[in-house]
Design an enzyme around this catalytic site. Structure first.
Site, short mmCIF file in Angstrom:
data_model
loop_
_atom_site.label_atom_id
_atom_site.label_comp_id
_atom_site.label_asym_id
_atom_site.label_seq_id
_atom_site.Cartn_x
_atom_site.Cartn_y
_atom_site.Cartn_z
N GLY A 53 66.13 48.71 131.65
CA GLY A 53 67.56 48.86 131.41
C GLY A 53 68.44 48.05 132.34
O GLY A 53 68.18 46.89 132.63
N LEU A 140 69.60 54.58 138.91
CA LEU A 140 68.60 55.59 138.52
C LEU A 140 69.06 56.34 137.28
O LEU A 140 70.23 56.69 137.15
CB LEU A 140 68.46 56.65 139.62
N TYR A 236 79.38 63.63 126.38
CA TYR A 236 79.13 62.78 127.55
C TYR A 236 80.11 63.07 128.70
O TYR A 236 79.81 63.82 129.61
CB TYR A 236 79.13 61.28 127.18
N LYS A 245 78.61 62.19 136.63
CA LYS A 245 79.23 60.87 136.79
C LYS A 245 80.55 60.98 137.56
O LYS A 245 80.91 60.08 138.32
CB LYS A 245 79.43 60.19 135.44
N VAL A 275 74.38 50.89 125.82
CA VAL A 275 73.34 49.97 125.33
C VAL A 275 72.10 50.79 125.00
O VAL A 275 72.03 51.98 125.34
CB VAL A 275 72.97 48.92 126.43
N THR A 277 68.70 51.94 125.88
CA THR A 277 67.71 52.03 126.96
C THR A 277 66.96 53.34 126.76
O THR A 277 67.35 54.16 125.93
CB THR A 277 68.36 52.05 128.37
P1 NAD Z 1 66.64 53.40 132.26
O1 NAD Z 1 65.98 54.64 131.79
O2 NAD Z 1 66.39 52.15 131.49
O3 NAD Z 1 66.23 53.08 133.78
C1 NAD Z 1 66.05 54.07 134.75
C2 NAD Z 1 65.39 53.48 135.98
O4 NAD Z 1 65.30 54.52 136.96
C3 NAD Z 1 63.96 52.96 135.77
O5 NAD Z 1 63.76 51.81 136.56
C4 NAD Z 1 63.09 54.11 136.32
O6 NAD Z 1 61.81 53.71 136.80
C5 NAD Z 1 63.98 54.56 137.47
N1 NAD Z 1 63.69 55.92 137.92
C6 NAD Z 1 63.83 57.09 137.24
N2 NAD Z 1 63.48 58.13 138.03
C7 NAD Z 1 63.13 57.61 139.23
C8 NAD Z 1 62.69 58.16 140.46
N3 NAD Z 1 62.56 59.48 140.63
N4 NAD Z 1 62.39 57.31 141.46
C9 NAD Z 1 62.51 55.96 141.33
N5 NAD Z 1 62.95 55.39 140.18
C10 NAD Z 1 63.25 56.20 139.16
O7 NAD Z 1 68.17 53.73 132.37
P2 NAD Z 1 69.53 52.91 132.19
O8 NAD Z 1 70.11 53.25 130.88
O9 NAD Z 1 69.36 51.50 132.59
O10 NAD Z 1 70.43 53.68 133.26
C11 NAD Z 1 70.65 53.21 134.57
C12 NAD Z 1 72.02 53.66 135.02
O11 NAD Z 1 73.00 53.02 134.18
C13 NAD Z 1 72.26 55.17 134.89
O12 NAD Z 1 73.03 55.62 135.96
C14 NAD Z 1 73.06 55.28 133.59
O13 NAD Z 1 73.87 56.41 133.52
C15 NAD Z 1 73.88 54.01 133.68
N6 NAD Z 1 74.44 53.57 132.39
C16 NAD Z 1 73.66 53.50 131.28
C17 NAD Z 1 74.24 53.17 130.06
C18 NAD Z 1 73.42 53.09 128.80
O14 NAD Z 1 74.02 53.04 127.71
N7 NAD Z 1 72.12 53.07 128.88
C19 NAD Z 1 75.62 52.88 129.99
C20 NAD Z 1 76.37 52.91 131.16
C21 NAD Z 1 75.77 53.27 132.36
#
Ligand code: NAD
Length: 399
Positions: A53, A140, A236, A245, A275, A277
């Protein structure tokens, strides 16, 4: 092993090593071939949540867009004789191989970021190899946190607050719409979600790194967040995850003050767009909302995935001029500007009540959502032969 997808709910329990490598390769080539350039980028970057992600995209933009040395922290499963590794592990190996091939420093700690031991391991590695870190990204997404002091496992939930949330959603296993009804969270569930996904662990990382004197002068830290438009707010922004958040936002203000005093440093929340993920696939109604958003944003020529968002953030919001970041009134970096455009949000608002099983694939970009979801696990790449035997055991390099 011949690896095929095994989708269970909102994950595939298998991942394809070559497909994941292709996913990483495509993101790297997007960055390398981008005519725009990143100017004042940080030299040494620590990414917590680096394997999939937004965290993976940040690592790729840092390394291949700015030549940065990167340390990644992730929590991924290695392969066994019978089971593939998780996608994040294959992504990480592919990233490290590509970085090493270009002489870029890249090391990864595959361990629980919430634990004190992991923080110590990372600090030792920084001292040994890099000296100081210029930028810390907190990306994370986890459903659970093991508390470092007590060992207690705290779980987060994705629920509304105050009243049930009822909305049309899509069952991605059956490709059928249904009416989702999610009961409101209890106070305990709200508190637990804040404990897991709020700012506490980010704050612990920054204090641990600063106490160990491994943050450089002017260091920047960002935590990733989402707000979205008011059509998804009940589940959300006004739900349990939104409380977490909001906690990140207040943590950012405290950390900003702390870093400013100690190092003339900066801490901000970066609000990103939605996005596909592994994390977003788990949020009720998100797959259907994303399918609508993609349709309109593609029509308007403003569609972005993780890599496009993070590249735009580095190139135009963060590192254009030294230490001058483009922030909103709440001191946040905003990359959700295009998703929140009135025409995009209105399109979704009008379409949502009129969706049926018959028009789902025509009126929304649900097929694209499904394709992107499979790509998260390394499937659906034309360049990969999925009938071929592939080695599923690969290793992240030793630190
Ligand atoms: P994702 O699931 O793709 O990635 C999560 C990451 O966290 C991975 O690398 C995983 O290995 C790591 N992880 C999880 N638990 C862990 C732990 N205990 N120790 C070490 N690593 C750990 O998620 P994402 O969608 O890329 O989300 C990342 C951030 O971006 C989050 O804060 C999310 O809220 C934010 N975000 C996501 C979106 C979306 O639409 N996906 C939009 C805006 C913001």
């Amino acid at each position: 092993m011949i690896v095929k997808p095994k989708v269970r709910g909102f994950i595939s329990t298998t991942a394809h090593p070559k497909g994941c490598a292709k996913n990483v390769e495509k993101q790297i080539s997007f960055v390398k071939n981008n005519p725009k350039k990143i100017n004042q980028a940080p030299k040494n970057v620590l990414i917590i949540g680096s394997s999939t992600g937004y965290g993976l995209a940040t690592r790729i933009v840092s390394a291949f867009g700015s030549g940065s040395s990167t340390i990644g922290v992730c929590f991924e499963k290695e392969a066994t004789d019978k089971k593939t590794a998780t996608a994040g592990l294959y992504n990480t190996v592919a990233f490290e191989d590509a970085a090493n091939a270009e002489g870029l420093y890249a090391k990864t700690i595959n361990a629980d970021a919430f634990s004190d031991e992991t923080k110590e391991t990372v600090i030792d590695l920084i001292k040994k190899d890099l000296g100081k870190i210029d930028c810390v990204i907190y990306s994370l997404a986890s459903p659970v946190r093991k508390m470092p002091e007590s060992g207690e496992l705290i779980k987060s939930t994705l629920k509304p607050i105050g009243k049930p949330y009822i909305a049309t959603a899509v069952d991605t296993n059956k490709d059928q719409l249904f009416e989702a009804k999610i009961e409101p969270a209890t106070q305990q569930e709200i508190d637990n979600t804040v404990t897991v996904m709020g700012g506490d662990d980010w704050s612990r990382w920054i204090h641990a790194l600063q106490n160990a004197d491994v943050l450089s002068k002017g260091c920047l830290t960002l935590a990733y967040s989402y707000i979205g438009g008011n059509i998804t707010w009940p589940i959300y922004w006004e739900g349990t995850i939104g409380q977490a958040k909001k906690d990140l936002t207040s943590t950012a203000k405290k950390l900003n003050k702390f870093l400013e005093e100690k190092l003339s440093g900066h801490a901000h929340v970066a609000v990103l767009k939605s996005v596909v993920t592994q994390a977003s696939a788990a949020i009720p109604v998100m797959p259907l909302y994303l399918s609508m958003v993609f349709k309109k944003m593609k029509q308007e020529g403003i569609h972005e995935g993780c890599i496009e968002q993070i590249f735009r953030m580095f190139e135009s919001k963060l590192f254009k001029l030294e230490n001058q970041f483009e922030l909103d009134n709440d001191d946040q970096v905003r990359l959700d500007d295009w998703e929140l455009r009135e025409d995009v949000q209105n399109f979704c608002k009008l379409l949502w009540p009129n969706l049926t099983n018959d028009n789902l694939f025509d009126e929304t970009d649900y097929q694209y959502y499904k394709d992107e979801f499979m790509k998260l696990f390394g499937f659906n790449f034309d360049e990969v032969n999925y009938d071929e035997d592939t080695d599923i055991k690969v290793n992240i390099s030793e630190i």
